[in-house]
Design a protein around this motif. Structure first.
Motif, PDB file in Angstrom:
ATOM      1  N   TYR A 138       0.833  -1.205   0.000  1.00 51.37           N
ATOM      2  CA  TYR A 138       0.000   0.000   0.000  1.00 51.37           C
ATOM      3  C   TYR A 138       0.871   1.259   0.000  1.00 51.37           C
ATOM      4  CZ  TYR A 138      -3.467   3.369   1.795  1.00 51.37           C
ATOM      5  OH  TYR A 138      -4.291   4.458   1.970  1.00 51.37           O
ATOM      6  N   VAL A 152       0.536   3.435  -3.344  1.00 51.91           N
ATOM      7  CA  VAL A 152      -0.300   4.629  -3.177  1.00 51.91           C
ATOM      8  C   VAL A 152       0.535   5.869  -2.875  1.00 51.91           C
ATOM      9  CG1 VAL A 152      -2.168   5.668  -1.826  1.00 51.91           C
ATOM     10  CG2 VAL A 152      -2.262   3.237  -2.437  1.00 51.91           C
ATOM     11  N   TYR A 153       1.548   5.707  -2.030  1.00 50.64           N
ATOM     12  CA  TYR A 153       2.337   6.859  -1.605  1.00 50.64           C
ATOM     13  C   TYR A 153       3.705   6.933  -2.278  1.00 50.64           C
ATOM     14  CZ  TYR A 153      -1.155   7.768   1.978  1.00 50.64           C
ATOM     15  OH  TYR A 153      -2.338   8.054   2.631  1.00 50.64           O
ATOM     16  N   ARG A 157      -7.615   7.589   2.364  1.00 52.67           N
ATOM     17  CA  ARG A 157      -6.423   8.071   1.647  1.00 52.67           C
ATOM     18  C   ARG A 157      -6.271   9.590   1.812  1.00 52.67           C
ATOM     19  NH1 ARG A 157      -4.990   7.383  -4.843  1.00 52.67           N
ATOM     20  NH2 ARG A 157      -2.948   8.367  -4.736  1.00 52.67           N
ATOM     21  N   GLU A 208      -4.438  12.808   1.942  1.00 51.66           N
ATOM     22  CA  GLU A 208      -3.169  13.229   1.338  1.00 51.66           C
ATOM     23  C   GLU A 208      -2.612  14.513   1.940  1.00 51.66           C
ATOM     24  OE1 GLU A 208      -3.661  13.413  -2.833  1.00 51.66           O
ATOM     25  OE2 GLU A 208      -3.924  11.250  -3.074  1.00 51.66           O
ATOM     26  N   GLY A 251       0.698  13.591   3.329  1.00 56.43           N
ATOM     27  CA  GLY A 251       0.080  12.277   3.329  1.00 56.43           C
ATOM     28  C   GLY A 251       0.919  11.242   4.053  1.00 56.43           C
ATOM     29  N   LEU A 276      -0.123   9.049   7.270  1.00 57.01           N
ATOM     30  CA  LEU A 276      -0.049   7.592   7.232  1.00 57.01           C
ATOM     31  C   LEU A 276       0.701   7.056   8.450  1.00 57.01           C
ATOM     32  CD1 LEU A 276      -0.582   4.946   5.729  1.00 57.01           C
ATOM     33  CD2 LEU A 276       1.566   5.310   4.484  1.00 57.01           C
TER      34      LEU A 276
END
Length: 427
Positions: A286, A290-291, A346, A348, A359, A363
């Motif tokens: 992930y 995603v990041y 999610r 950001e 983000g 996280l």
């Protein structure tokens, strides 16, 4: 005797630490393994799923083996098998042999928790709740070491290095256990219910393979095969339940599960495995997908979770006799569910008190909070119902782990299926 007891606790904890390090390093290496073999996420996902599936079936058998043959003997065998599996994984030339090696590795890994818990319980009978709670709190330490070490190893030496690492560690734990551990001899008569374990494994395997097949289903034949596998899963499940009701030494004592405390605790562990453990195995993927984090960064991102778990589980373990099981399990689960919702959003970027949080920072905070939730939940969930049958700690712990790992294996298969189809749609 006091010094010996702490030696025993240390040796048992080393095995649990080894499991934790191994599990988290493979999660970090998972994207690299997928790329190296040029395979789909669904096939590569079996590198994780086979480990969970096998550990699921082995846990109750290992617990029973410890009660029958003696915890020391069974414990040493599990370490040897784990080390052999790691060696086979390190030299695997293709994805299929890697999956097979992970099967061997999991036979050993699945034995550590019930056998180690039984050993600690035997030597700390007067403080069983705190000792078991602290023992299971060792895992977060490996969750700090594993991802960071794994991320560095993968970037510096490739994904195979995470398996080579287990070999000297396994040898060290085996040697320490051989000379220091004096586990009790078997205390029960009976036999291992290999038939029951085989039927259970067959049912769960057919179900997971059916999910895998659904990810590749493009023709009527593929859909037919998936349907047949689902039918096979149901049939094997039926015969498993029938066998368990009739056999003298079942892998799962269905009469025990009829008791409300045992039933409630194991349903909780099944749901916990589905909603938490399976999801958390994909956090490194992930973070990279995603990041845009590096492999090393995706390993580092798990550190806050481990820190939160260590702090929360240590505090919860010490106060468990006063707190009981219900309230920590409810509170910890509520916090964990909140973090799963936040991960799905999610986020950001946010402005908090005039500060802009990126983000990545958000996280990190979410992952730390998930560690707090898991740390509050784990000691209570691990101790629930053990006091009702303290003479069968290994067996009870094995059954509990079986339910939890079943949930985790199902979750892993479903997540890989969703991710594969999401990629196929350009997501």
């Amino acid at each position: 005797m006091t010094v010996v007891r702490y030696f025993v606790f240390g040796v048992s904890s080393l095995s649990f630490l080894l499991v934790s390090i191994s599990g988290t390093t493979v999660s970090v290496a998972f994207p690299a393994i997928t790329d190296h073999f040029h395979t789909s996420l669904i096939i590569a996902g079996w590198v994780l799923s086979i480990n969970q599936l096998t550990a699921t079936a082995i846990m109750p058998l290992a617990g029973k083996a410890g009660d029958i043959f003696g915890t020391r003997r069974a414990f040493l065998a599990s370490i040897a098998v784990f080390t052999l599996g790691s060696l086979l994984a390190a030299v695997a030339p293709n994805i299929w042999l890697l999956i097979a090696a992970r099967f061997v590795q999991a036979v050993g890994m699945g034995s550590f928790l019930p056998l180690g818990t039984a050993i600690v319980s035997d030597y700390f009978a007067e403080a069983r709740q705190q000792a078991i709670g602290l023992f299971t709190s060792i895992m977060p330490i490996g969750m700090i070491i594993g991802p960071n070490l794994g991320g560095w190893l993968v970037e510096a030496f490739g994904w195979r290095s995470v398996f080579w690492l287990n070999i000297p560690l396994g040898v060290a734990v085996f040697t320490a256990s051989f000379f220091l551990l004096r586990g009790k001899e078997g205390r029960e008569k009976g036999h291992l219910d290999l038939t029951g374990a085989g039927l259970f494994t067959g049912s769960l395997s057919a179900f997971l393979i059916a999910l895998t097949q659904l990810g590749h289903s493009r023709t009527g034949l593929s859909w037919t095969v998936s349907g047949l596998l689902l039918v096979l899963a149901v049939v094997a499940g039926y015969f498993f339940l029938k066998h368990e009701r009739e056999t003298e030494d079942p892998v799962i004592d269905l009469m025990v599960l009829k008791e409300r405390p045992f039933l409630a605790a194991n349903i909780f562990n099944l749901v916990y495995g589905i909603s938490v453990l399976g999801v958390m195995a994909f956090i490194p993927l992930y973070a990279t997908s995603v990041y845009g984090m590096s492999t090393l960064g995706s390993g580092l991102i798990l550190t806050p979770r481990s820190i939160g778990t260590i702090v929360a589980s240590t505090v919860t373990s010490l106060f468990l006799p006063k707190l009981g099981y219900r309230h920590p399990m409810l509170l910890g689960t509520g916090i964990t569910v909140l973090t799963l919702v936040l991960l799905g959003l999610r986020l950001e970027g946010l402005e908090v008190l005039g500060l802009h949080l990126s983000g990545t920072v958000i996280l990190v905070v979410i992952i730390f909070l998930s560690g707090i939730g898991m740390g509050i939940t784990a000691p209570a969930a691990n101790n629930a119902c053990i006091e009702l049958m303290p003479q069968r700690v290994a067996t009870i712990t094995g059954v509990r782990g079986m339910f939890r790992q079943s949930g985790s294996a199902i979750s892993t298969a479903v997540i890989t299926l969703v991710l594969q189809n999401w990629r196929g749609m350009g997501g």
